[in-house]
Write a protein that holds these residues in place. Structure first.
Motif, mmCIF file in Angstrom:
data_model
loop_
_atom_site.group_PDB
_atom_site.id
_atom_site.type_symbol
_atom_site.label_atom_id
_atom_site.label_comp_id
_atom_site.label_asym_id
_atom_site.label_seq_id
_atom_site.Cartn_x
_atom_site.Cartn_y
_atom_site.Cartn_z
ATOM 1 N N ASP A 50 -30.888 11.480 6.362
ATOM 2 C CA ASP A 50 -30.212 10.194 6.523
ATOM 3 C C ASP A 50 -31.186 9.174 7.094
ATOM 4 O OD1 ASP A 50 -27.889 11.422 5.656
ATOM 5 O OD2 ASP A 50 -27.218 11.897 7.683
ATOM 6 N N ALA A 52 -31.541 5.227 8.936
ATOM 7 C CA ALA A 52 -30.948 4.059 9.600
ATOM 8 C C ALA A 52 -31.876 2.870 9.360
ATOM 9 C CB ALA A 52 -30.785 4.318 11.094
ATOM 10 N N PRO A 57 -26.086 -3.951 4.258
ATOM 11 C CA PRO A 57 -25.821 -3.109 3.080
ATOM 12 C C PRO A 57 -26.240 -3.750 1.756
ATOM 13 C CG PRO A 57 -23.989 -2.982 4.608
ATOM 14 C CD PRO A 57 -24.908 -4.015 5.152
ATOM 15 N N HIS A 78 -18.710 0.337 6.246
ATOM 16 C CA HIS A 78 -19.253 0.849 7.498
ATOM 17 C C HIS A 78 -20.779 0.844 7.495
ATOM 18 C CE1 HIS A 78 -15.121 2.593 7.764
ATOM 19 N NE2 HIS A 78 -15.276 2.212 9.013
ATOM 20 N N GLY A 79 -21.355 0.229 6.477
ATOM 21 C CA GLY A 79 -22.803 0.067 6.442
ATOM 22 C C GLY A 79 -23.566 1.119 5.691
ATOM 23 N N THR A 80 -22.884 2.051 5.014
ATOM 24 C CA THR A 80 -23.573 3.174 4.384
ATOM 25 C C THR A 80 -23.674 3.007 2.868
ATOM 26 O OG1 THR A 80 -22.855 4.699 6.113
ATOM 27 C CG2 THR A 80 -23.577 5.666 4.035
ATOM 28 N N GLU A 91 -28.562 8.986 2.467
ATOM 29 C CA GLU A 91 -27.586 8.045 3.014
ATOM 30 C C GLU A 91 -28.314 7.048 3.904
ATOM 31 O OE1 GLU A 91 -24.136 9.537 4.922
ATOM 32 O OE2 GLU A 91 -23.205 10.172 3.039
ATOM 33 N N THR A 93 -27.851 3.781 6.306
ATOM 34 C CA THR A 93 -26.808 3.091 7.073
ATOM 35 C C THR A 93 -27.418 2.004 7.935
ATOM 36 O OG1 THR A 93 -25.499 5.131 7.138
ATOM 37 C CG2 THR A 93 -24.910 3.395 8.696
ATOM 38 N N THR A 94 -26.793 0.850 7.888
ATOM 39 C CA THR A 94 -27.228 -0.279 8.713
ATOM 40 C C THR A 94 -26.927 0.001 10.185
ATOM 41 O OG1 THR A 94 -26.719 -1.771 6.886
ATOM 42 C CG2 THR A 94 -26.953 -2.759 9.071
ATOM 43 N N ARG A 96 -25.501 -0.351 13.733
ATOM 44 C CA ARG A 96 -24.156 -0.874 13.996
ATOM 45 C C ARG A 96 -23.706 -0.534 15.399
ATOM 46 N NH1 ARG A 96 -21.083 3.400 9.875
ATOM 47 N NH2 ARG A 96 -21.901 5.284 10.843
#
Length: 418
Positions: A50, A52, A57, A78-80, A91, A93-94, A96
């Protein structure tokens, strides 16, 4: 405290490095996050990687697609964003922060603060990041906890749990996989105080966590602390007043005899063999039909004594459920082995169960030699035909499957004559 995962083989994956480079361009940042970093530091297998990032997004999608990747907005709200390369998903993700939680899900706002992103996560060992060169970024003390095998909530344990009550079960699941000694006292107390929050969770989420806990190399200590905290009874009321001691012997048997780790068999070791309750358990936790059926068949299978002959066992296997009988034999063998050091009788029992389990593992169900059409010349049909076939099959089983077709036809004629 500094650390690196530069030696991790997967870190040098060209596709991963290309994606990180695309996300880091023009002043943005991207780091590997969570379990991949934790497991790499522990030199354990890494299943998923994953990432970050500070990119929003939409920008993640733009950059990834410009670099030739396929994207799927699996959790964009949710940013993903899931970025796919050659069938391999990453994955992304931003960063958060949670602004509102109800114990099951959270509303988030996106940001650029790595520390705030780390502090919204559950445990310190799960909040580690790694740069593209493998250097580890630790903002919450996760490296020290990883070295001491301490599972610790980030910040206040109760606050973390109230954000998502599933973290109660995750606390014990991660302790089973990565913990050592006693669980963190603050975390344990918070789980005990807030265990009623498990009622807010969906059955699927509860069973998923329990199953992953039971899949750990040795979940015995985690289950013991769950019992002490009242969490095991809250999540699995069938285990109350039954006991969890049997799972230790089962884990040892798995190791000694080369059995694969089997979460369902481990579950059977801590719940009563009551078919009705197992059906209710399966319905409550929404197990798959196959999982529920296995529990019910195991519970419905009568105890098999270790002195039973292989011939008698064959009859029971034919008339009953083979997999249910195997589960019974495995659990009884593990239990007898666990008592064998202090009890000579148990050692003898273990030998008997070992013999029977070996027989059951190789046994193949024989085919009854008769069909309904074989009895047509005798003029029997309908319910009478079914009753006659059933009776003949019973005689065939009682004979140790030795009666041949001609002998069975002769018996059929004698029955009709009588």
């Amino acid at each position: 405290m500094s650390a690196t995962i530069s030696g991790a083989y997967w870190l040098n994956d060209p596709q991963l490095q290309q994606l990180l480079a695309a996300l880091k361009a023009d002043g943005e940042e991207a780091r590997i996050a969570g379990g991949a970093v934790r497991n790499a530091l522990l030199d354990e297998p890494v299943a998923d990687v994953d990432i970050a990032t500070t990119n929003l997004p939409g920008e993640t999608v733009r950059r990834a697609e410009a670099a030739g990747f396929k994207t799927v907005p699996t959790g964009a709200e949710h940013g993903t964003i899931t970025v796919i390369s050659g069938g391999k998903p990453f994955e992304v993700t931003t960063l958060r922060a949670d602004v509102e939680t109800d114990g099951r899900r959270a509303k988030v706002i996106f940001g650029r603060d790595w520390k705030l992103d780390a502090e919204r996560r559950d445990f310190t060992i799960n909040a580690l990041y790694a740069n593209a060169d493998g250097s580890v970024v630790d903002l919450v003390g996760g490296i020290a906890d990883l070295e001491s095998r301490t599972l610790r909530f980030i910040g206040d344990a109760e606050t973390r749990i109230r954000e998502d009550y599933l973290r109660i079960l995750r606390f014990f699941r991660f302790f089973a996989w990565y913990g050592k000694g006693r669980p963190d006292a603050d975390g344990l107390k918070a789980c005990a105080r807030l265990k009623t929050g498990l009622d807010k969770l969906s059955a699927e989420r509860v069973w998923s966590e329990l199953k992953r806990l039971l899949d750990a190399p040795d979940p015995s200590r985690a289950l013991l602390w769950m019992r002490q905290a009242g969490v095991l009874t809250a999540a699995l009321p069938e285990s109350e007043k039954w006991g969890i001691d049997a799972i230790h012997a089962l884990v040892q048997a798995e190791r000694d005899l080369g059995w694969p780790v089997d979460p369902l068999l481990r579950l059977e070791s801590i719940v009563p063999p009551d078919a009705a309750r197992m059906k209710t358990l399966g319905e409550r936790l929404r197990l798959s039909n196959a999982e529920t059926e296995r529990l019910v068949q195991w519970a419905a299978t009568a105890k098999i004594e270790p002195v039973v002959t292989e011939g008698e066992l064959a009859k029971r296997l034919y008339r009953g459920n083979v997999e249910g009988a195997k589960d019974r034999l495995r659990l009884d063998l593990a239990s007898a082995r666990g008592r064998a050091e202090q009890d000579d009788k148990a050692l003898i029992e273990a030998g008997g169960y070992f013999r029977l389990l070996g027989f059951a593992g190789k046994w193949q169900k024989p085919e009854f030699p008769l069909r309904g059409g074989d009895l047509s010349p005798l003029g029997v049909e309908g319910a009478a035909l079914g009753s006659l076939l059933k009776g003949l099959e019973g005689e065939w089983v009682d004979s140790g499957f030795s009666l041949q077709r001609d002998a069975l036809l002769k018996r059929a004629a004698e029955r009709l004559k009588a």
